[in-house]
Design a protein around this motif. Sequence first.
Motif, short mmCIF file in Angstrom:
data_model
loop_
_atom_site.label_atom_id
_atom_site.label_comp_id
_atom_site.label_asym_id
_atom_site.label_seq_id
_atom_site.Cartn_x
_atom_site.Cartn_y
_atom_site.Cartn_z
N THR A 184 0.81 -1.22 0.00
CA THR A 184 0.00 0.00 0.00
C THR A 184 0.85 1.28 0.00
OG1 THR A 184 -0.15 -0.15 2.42
CG2 THR A 184 -1.96 -1.10 1.13
N GLY A 185 2.16 1.12 -0.15
CA GLY A 185 3.02 2.28 -0.22
C GLY A 185 3.55 2.70 1.15
N PRO A 186 4.27 3.83 1.20
CA PRO A 186 4.45 4.81 0.12
C PRO A 186 5.36 4.29 -1.01
CG PRO A 186 5.79 5.39 2.00
CD PRO A 186 4.96 4.23 2.44
N PHE A 187 5.06 4.74 -2.23
CA PHE A 187 5.85 4.38 -3.40
C PHE A 187 6.69 5.56 -3.84
CE2 PHE A 187 2.65 1.10 -3.56
CZ PHE A 187 3.28 0.02 -4.15
N LYS A 188 7.87 5.25 -4.38
CA LYS A 188 8.73 6.28 -4.96
C LYS A 188 9.23 5.79 -6.32
CE LYS A 188 13.02 4.56 -2.87
NZ LYS A 188 14.18 4.88 -2.00
N ASP A 189 9.65 6.72 -7.16
CA ASP A 189 10.24 6.37 -8.45
C ASP A 189 11.49 5.54 -8.18
OD1 ASP A 189 11.39 6.27 -10.97
OD2 ASP A 189 11.11 8.40 -11.40
N ALA A 190 11.51 4.33 -8.75
CA ALA A 190 12.59 3.40 -8.44
C ALA A 190 13.92 3.79 -9.07
CB ALA A 190 12.21 2.00 -8.88
N ILE A 191 13.90 4.48 -10.21
CA ILE A 191 15.15 4.75 -10.94
C ILE A 191 15.30 6.20 -11.37
CG2 ILE A 191 15.60 2.41 -11.75
CD1 ILE A 191 14.14 3.06 -14.34
N GLY A 192 14.31 7.04 -11.13
CA GLY A 192 14.44 8.45 -11.46
C GLY A 192 14.36 8.78 -12.93
N LYS A 193 13.97 7.80 -13.72
CA LYS A 193 13.79 8.00 -15.16
C LYS A 193 12.82 6.95 -15.66
CE LYS A 193 17.72 5.03 -16.38
NZ LYS A 193 19.00 4.93 -17.12
N ALA A 194 12.35 7.09 -16.89
CA ALA A 194 11.44 6.10 -17.46
C ALA A 194 12.20 4.83 -17.82
CB ALA A 194 10.75 6.67 -18.69
N LEU A 195 11.51 3.70 -17.70
CA LEU A 195 12.08 2.41 -18.09
C LEU A 195 12.02 2.23 -19.61
CD1 LEU A 195 13.23 -0.25 -16.86
CD2 LEU A 195 10.87 -1.11 -16.88
N VAL A 196 10.91 2.66 -20.20
CA VAL A 196 10.72 2.60 -21.65
C VAL A 196 10.20 3.95 -22.11
CG1 VAL A 196 9.42 1.56 -23.55
CG2 VAL A 196 10.26 0.12 -21.68
N ILE A 197 10.80 4.51 -23.15
CA ILE A 197 10.32 5.76 -23.74
C ILE A 197 9.95 5.52 -25.20
CG2 ILE A 197 11.61 7.24 -22.16
CD1 ILE A 197 13.67 7.66 -24.40
N ASN A 198 9.21 6.46 -25.75
CA ASN A 198 8.65 6.33 -27.09
C ASN A 198 9.73 6.05 -28.15
OD1 ASN A 198 6.35 6.46 -28.88
ND2 ASN A 198 7.13 8.44 -29.57
N GLU A 199 10.90 6.63 -27.97
CA GLU A 199 11.96 6.50 -28.97
C GLU A 199 12.55 5.09 -29.02
OE1 GLU A 199 11.21 10.63 -28.16
OE2 GLU A 199 11.68 8.97 -26.79
N MET A 200 12.25 4.26 -28.02
CA MET A 200 12.80 2.91 -27.97
C MET A 200 12.00 1.92 -28.81
SD MET A 200 13.69 2.94 -23.90
CE MET A 200 14.11 1.21 -23.73
N THR A 201 10.80 2.28 -29.21
CA THR A 201 9.94 1.39 -30.00
C THR A 201 9.48 2.13 -31.24
OG1 THR A 201 8.00 2.04 -28.69
CG2 THR A 201 9.18 0.07 -27.98
N LYS A 202 9.98 1.73 -32.37
CA LYS A 202 9.77 2.49 -33.61
C LYS A 202 8.85 1.79 -34.60
CE LYS A 202 12.62 6.04 -33.01
NZ LYS A 202 12.14 7.44 -33.00
N ASP A 203 8.21 0.67 -34.20
CA ASP A 203 7.45 -0.11 -35.19
C ASP A 203 6.15 0.59 -35.58
OD1 ASP A 203 6.68 -0.93 -32.41
OD2 ASP A 203 5.13 -2.05 -33.48
N LEU A 204 5.62 1.47 -34.72
CA LEU A 204 4.38 2.19 -35.02
C LEU A 204 4.62 3.68 -34.91
CD1 LEU A 204 1.83 -0.04 -33.05
CD2 LEU A 204 2.17 0.04 -35.53
#
Length: 304
Positions: free
Chosen positions: A120-140
Amino acid sequence: MIEMTAQNPIIKHIFTADPSPIVHNDTLFLYTGHDVATEADTNYKMADWHVFSTTDMATWKDHGAPLSPSTFSWATGDAYAAQCIERNGKFYWFVSTFHKKDGVSGGGAAIGVAVSDKPTGPFKDAIGKALVINEMTKDLPHAWDDIDPTVFVDDDGQAYMFWGNGSCKWVKLKENMTEIDGSITTFKPKNFIEGPWVYKRKGLYYLVYAGAGTKPEMIEYCTATNPAGPWTYQGIIQENVPNSFTTHPGIIDYKGNSYFFYHNGSLPTGGSYRRSVCVDYMYYNEDGTIKKIVQTTDGVKALK
């Protein structure tokens, strides 16, 4: 802490969507999105993610909203579908939201991961950045293809994440659950739209998702003997839901029953942007295929 008695929809005091259940210490925890669109709005407004819990499938406690896009310094926009899982005594909440671009909105959909010592938390950002961003997947070409993460840990300890809108992507995760391990694979299950949910049962892997090619969505699924596929299409298990053109699966075994969570728009003033989580029983055939889900207003029975 609000307690509720279950009849579908099981959560009635707020609008909820995109259910994700886990079991921890004999308690079922349910993670959901939170629709805050007005009746006049014509698109999603999803403020944060909520946690609910039950020990009898009839009384639900609301633990509030321990996570929102504002938890992530890189994020902006809405709280799209997410899934929380436990590993090595920590709880990892994989979420989809949108990424800032040059400090403001416009960076496309992205997947983040939050962490907590408690369900139930509290939750925090685990890595301070996104794990996957739009630029990593280019098929669509569209900017919202990196949404709806589902994560599971196989019997050998290897973790996998699947996600996607328009196409399905998967990747291995390192044991720390915060790093991608290897390259991203993209594929297209029959009629796949979004909302994958991946799990393993009796040696068989299940990929359940919102599909049917066009909206309103239905829930369809594939099976495989390896998480890398190939995946065999098995058909539709849930037809359209009342008053919502989306639906989203969340599947769990708890105290001897299999449960299928989903959302519809059946609360008063509800709709496609004001959705509500429901739960019904799920049954399997002898060969492991899934029987059609019977949507009910009664929901499931209280456990003794």
